[in-house]
Design a protein around this motif. Structure first.
Motif, PDB file in Angstrom:
ATOM      1  N   ILE A   1      43.944  40.021  39.170  1.00 10.26           N
ATOM      2  CA  ILE A   1      44.698  39.505  38.419  1.00 10.26           C
ATOM      3  C   ILE A   1      44.805  37.945  39.137  1.00 10.26           C
ATOM      4  N   ARG A   2      43.870  36.937  38.397  1.00  7.41           N
ATOM      5  CA  ARG A   2      43.970  34.715  38.825  1.00  7.41           C
ATOM      6  C   ARG A   2      44.241  34.624  40.328  1.00  7.41           C
ATOM      7  N   CYS A   3      42.951  35.880  40.963  1.00 10.09           N
ATOM      8  CA  CYS A   3      42.885  35.480  42.411  1.00 10.09           C
ATOM      9  C   CYS A   3      41.673  34.478  42.977  1.00 10.09           C
ATOM     10  N   ASP A   4      41.809  33.968  43.640  1.00  9.04           N
ATOM     11  CA  ASP A   4      41.175  32.859  43.330  1.00  9.04           C
ATOM     12  C   ASP A   4      39.868  33.410  44.954  1.00  9.04           C
ATOM     13  N   LEU A   5      38.729  33.337  43.867  1.00  9.36           N
ATOM     14  CA  LEU A   5      38.335  34.030  44.512  1.00  9.36           C
ATOM     15  C   LEU A   5      36.912  32.720  44.947  1.00  9.36           C
ATOM     16  N   ARG A   6      37.186  31.973  44.480  1.00 11.66           N
ATOM     17  CA  ARG A   6      35.652  30.484  44.778  1.00 11.66           C
ATOM     18  C   ARG A   6      34.773  30.523  46.211  1.00 11.66           C
ATOM     19  N   GLY A   7      33.877  30.856  45.766  1.00 14.18           N
ATOM     20  CA  GLY A   7      32.511  30.669  47.720  1.00 14.18           C
ATOM     21  C   GLY A   7      32.949  31.671  47.702  1.00 14.18           C
ATOM     22  N   ALA A   8      33.352  32.468  47.500  1.00 11.94           N
ATOM     23  CA  ALA A   8      33.217  34.384  48.540  1.00 11.94           C
ATOM     24  C   ALA A   8      32.274  34.965  48.605  1.00 11.94           C
ATOM     25  N   ASP A   9      32.101  35.490  49.381  1.00  8.60           N
ATOM     26  CA  ASP A   9      31.660  36.904  49.263  1.00  8.60           C
ATOM     27  C   ASP A   9      31.502  38.113  48.976  1.00  8.60           C
ATOM     28  N   LEU A  10      30.673  38.917  47.855  1.00  6.19           N
ATOM     29  CA  LEU A  10      31.586  40.011  47.938  1.00  6.19           C
ATOM     30  C   LEU A  10      29.821  41.557  47.723  1.00  6.19           C
ATOM     31  N   ALA A  11      29.231  40.420  48.622  1.00  2.00           N
ATOM     32  CA  ALA A  11      27.668  41.643  48.310  1.00  2.00           C
ATOM     33  C   ALA A  11      27.987  42.400  49.275  1.00  2.00           C
ATOM     34  N   ARG A  12      27.907  43.711  48.496  1.00  2.00           N
ATOM     35  CA  ARG A  12      27.683  45.078  48.527  1.00  2.00           C
ATOM     36  C   ARG A  12      29.751  45.672  48.743  1.00  2.00           C
ATOM     37  N   ALA A  13      30.618  44.332  47.894  1.00  2.00           N
ATOM     38  CA  ALA A  13      31.907  45.136  47.543  1.00  2.00           C
ATOM     39  C   ALA A  13      31.445  46.458  46.408  1.00  2.00           C
ATOM     40  N   ASP A  14      32.930  46.657  46.220  1.00  2.00           N
ATOM     41  CA  ASP A  14      33.483  47.903  45.242  1.00  2.00           C
ATOM     42  C   ASP A  14      34.165  47.821  44.497  1.00  2.00           C
ATOM     43  N   LEU A  15      33.384  47.319  43.443  1.00  2.00           N
ATOM     44  CA  LEU A  15      34.108  46.220  42.675  1.00  2.00           C
ATOM     45  C   LEU A  15      35.078  47.672  41.229  1.00  2.00           C
ATOM     46  N   LEU A  16      34.612  48.535  41.709  1.00  3.32           N
ATOM     47  CA  LEU A  16      34.721  49.776  40.010  1.00  3.32           C
ATOM     48  C   LEU A  16      36.292  49.467  40.238  1.00  3.32           C
ATOM     49  N   GLY A  17      36.609  49.323  38.373  1.00  7.22           N
ATOM     50  CA  GLY A  17      37.835  49.645  38.239  1.00  7.22           C
ATOM     51  C   GLY A  17      38.946  48.136  38.852  1.00  7.22           C
ATOM     52  N   ALA A  18      37.855  47.880  39.186  1.00  8.22           N
ATOM     53  CA  ALA A  18      39.021  46.328  39.807  1.00  8.22           C
ATOM     54  C   ALA A  18      39.525  45.173  38.857  1.00  8.22           C
ATOM     55  N   ASP A  19      40.984  44.953  38.957  1.00 10.75           N
ATOM     56  CA  ASP A  19      41.116  43.965  37.147  1.00 10.75           C
ATOM     57  C   ASP A  19      41.459  42.794  37.632  1.00 10.75           C
ATOM     58  N   LEU A  20      40.438  41.909  37.649  1.00 12.04           N
ATOM     59  CA  LEU A  20      39.577  40.618  37.557  1.00 12.04           C
ATOM     60  C   LEU A  20      39.481  39.493  36.642  1.00 12.04           C
ATOM     61  N   ARG A  21      41.040  40.029  35.485  1.00  6.91           N
ATOM     62  CA  ARG A  21      41.235  38.670  35.072  1.00  6.91           C
ATOM     63  C   ARG A  21      41.508  37.360  35.228  1.00  6.91           C
TER      64      ARG A  21
ATOM     65  N   GLN B   1      34.468  43.389  32.870  1.00  6.16           N
ATOM     66  CA  GLN B   1      34.943  42.884  34.368  1.00  6.16           C
ATOM     67  C   GLN B   1      34.512  41.183  33.987  1.00  6.16           C
ATOM     68  N   LEU B   2      33.529  40.827  34.406  1.00  7.24           N
ATOM     69  CA  LEU B   2      33.052  39.543  34.326  1.00  7.24           C
ATOM     70  C   LEU B   2      33.163  38.734  32.807  1.00  7.24           C
ATOM     71  N   ASN B   3      33.715  39.197  32.282  1.00  4.78           N
ATOM     72  CA  ASN B   3      34.310  37.893  31.111  1.00  4.78           C
ATOM     73  C   ASN B   3      34.920  38.153  31.346  1.00  4.78           C
ATOM     74  N   ALA B   4      36.101  38.806  32.168  1.00  2.00           N
ATOM     75  CA  ALA B   4      37.708  38.430  32.297  1.00  2.00           C
ATOM     76  C   ALA B   4      37.332  36.747  33.081  1.00  2.00           C
ATOM     77  N   THR B   5      36.287  36.517  33.998  1.00  2.00           N
ATOM     78  CA  THR B   5      36.422  36.081  34.852  1.00  2.00           C
ATOM     79  C   THR B   5      36.778  34.400  34.090  1.00  2.00           C
ATOM     80  N   VAL B   6      36.703  33.862  35.414  1.00  2.00           N
ATOM     81  CA  VAL B   6      36.532  31.791  35.391  1.00  2.00           C
ATOM     82  C   VAL B   6      34.827  31.716  36.420  1.00  2.00           C
ATOM     83  N   GLY B   7      33.806  31.249  35.870  1.00  2.00           N
ATOM     84  CA  GLY B   7      33.031  31.262  37.435  1.00  2.00           C
ATOM     85  C   GLY B   7      31.805  30.628  36.358  1.00  2.00           C
ATOM     86  N   ASP B   8      31.267  30.045  36.864  1.00  2.00           N
ATOM     87  CA  ASP B   8      29.916  28.668  37.289  1.00  2.00           C
ATOM     88  C   ASP B   8      28.559  28.579  37.023  1.00  2.00           C
ATOM     89  N   ALA B   9      28.289  28.161  37.329  1.00  2.00           N
ATOM     90  CA  ALA B   9      26.497  28.203  37.438  1.00  2.00           C
ATOM     91  C   ALA B   9      26.027  28.278  38.716  1.00  2.00           C
TER      92      ALA B   9
END
Length: 267
Positions: A205-225, A244-252
């Motif tokens: 929740i409210r984690c700053d993941l700007r520019g992070a590389d989550l390739a092949r990361a397991d996000l099952l059930g993660a709270d991404l609000r 999960q994606l709908n709850a995040t803040v992203g960009d182009a």
């Protein structure tokens, strides 16, 4: 998965199509006034914004109006499945209070089944295996059962079989995931390499993941609000859902899996 191979189950629709649903989530599900919902609503009571055509009257301004929980919600196609299949066109407006309670419970069960099917479909696309296929067939069959059967289904037992199958699929391709803390709420992970990170069920929740590389990361059930994923690499992450994606803040510059839709509020 598809209908061309008899060994594969014919999946139901696994993403919400509100045009083929009678607004069930806006009636059957309860919520409390919070940062995500603008008012209290009891289960079985129509939302005040639901119009006579069973459509949300503020759909285009949900977030700005204080209803981000509705904007993030995805039923995994359970709404139209109940409307068209389980209740064969019986409208919630024709139902009694006890019938509405039943429909709400069935919606919850089918939504969970469809979510598991969506993850098993990802296994089929990326790391197919017959045991996972067999589980999909069983869940598809259960999802077409009558309400009484659905309400007595042991979802914990089903989930206890599906969850390790999902993990095994990632390990077949990539080996064990890299352990991560379970509570990363508000953490600054900008530009971090989170390749193959084990973020199952993690609080982001409210984690700053700007520019992070989550390739092949397991996000099952993660709270991404409200997680900030601007510029993040999510396209190859495992088990990321539309809700999960709908709850995040992203960009182009945020990359996402092909089977998901880019949230409209990203701009």
């Amino acid at each position: 998965m598809g209908s061309g191979d008899s060994s594969l189950p014919l999946l139901p629709e696994l993403s919400a199509d509100c045009s083929r649903c009678d607004g069930l989530c806006c009636v059957l599900l309860p919520f409390r006034r919070s940062a995500e919902f603008g008012a209290d609503k009891a289960a079985g009571t129509p939302c005040g914004h639901l119009d006579g055509a069973d459509r949300c009257g503020i759909h285009d301004s949900l977030r700005s109006s204080g209803w981000s929980g509705c904007a993030s919600f995805d039923c995994f196609g359970a709404g139209q499945h109940l409307t068209r299949t389980t209740y064969a066109g019986r409208h919630w407006r024709e139902a009694s209070g006890s019938e509405l309670a039943e429909m709400g419970a069935v919606l919850s069960v089918v939504r969970q089944l469809h979510e598991m099917l969506a993850h098993l479909a990802e296994v089929e696309r990326r790391s197919p295996e017959e045991a996972a296929r067999a589980m999909s067939r069983e869940i598809v069959a259960l999802g077409h059962a009558d309400p009484a059967t659905l309400l007595t289904a042991d979802l914990d037992a089903v989930r206890a079989r599906v969850s390790p199958a999902l993990r095994a699929a990632t390990e077949r391709l990539h080996g064990p995931a890299n352990p991560m803390p379970a509570d990363l709420a508000g953490a600054d992970l900008r530009d971090r390499s989170l390749v193959r990170a084990d973020l199952r069920g993690a609080f982001l929740i409210r984690c700053d993941l700007r520019g992070a590389d989550l390739a092949r990361a397991d996000l099952l059930g993660a709270d991404l609000r409200d997680a900030d994923v601007r510029g993040a690499r999510l396209a190859d992450a495992w088990f990321l859902s539309q809700s999960q994606l709908n709850a995040t803040v992203g960009d182009a510059h945020t990359t996402i899996p092909d089977q998901l839709a880019r949230p409209g509020h990203w701009g």
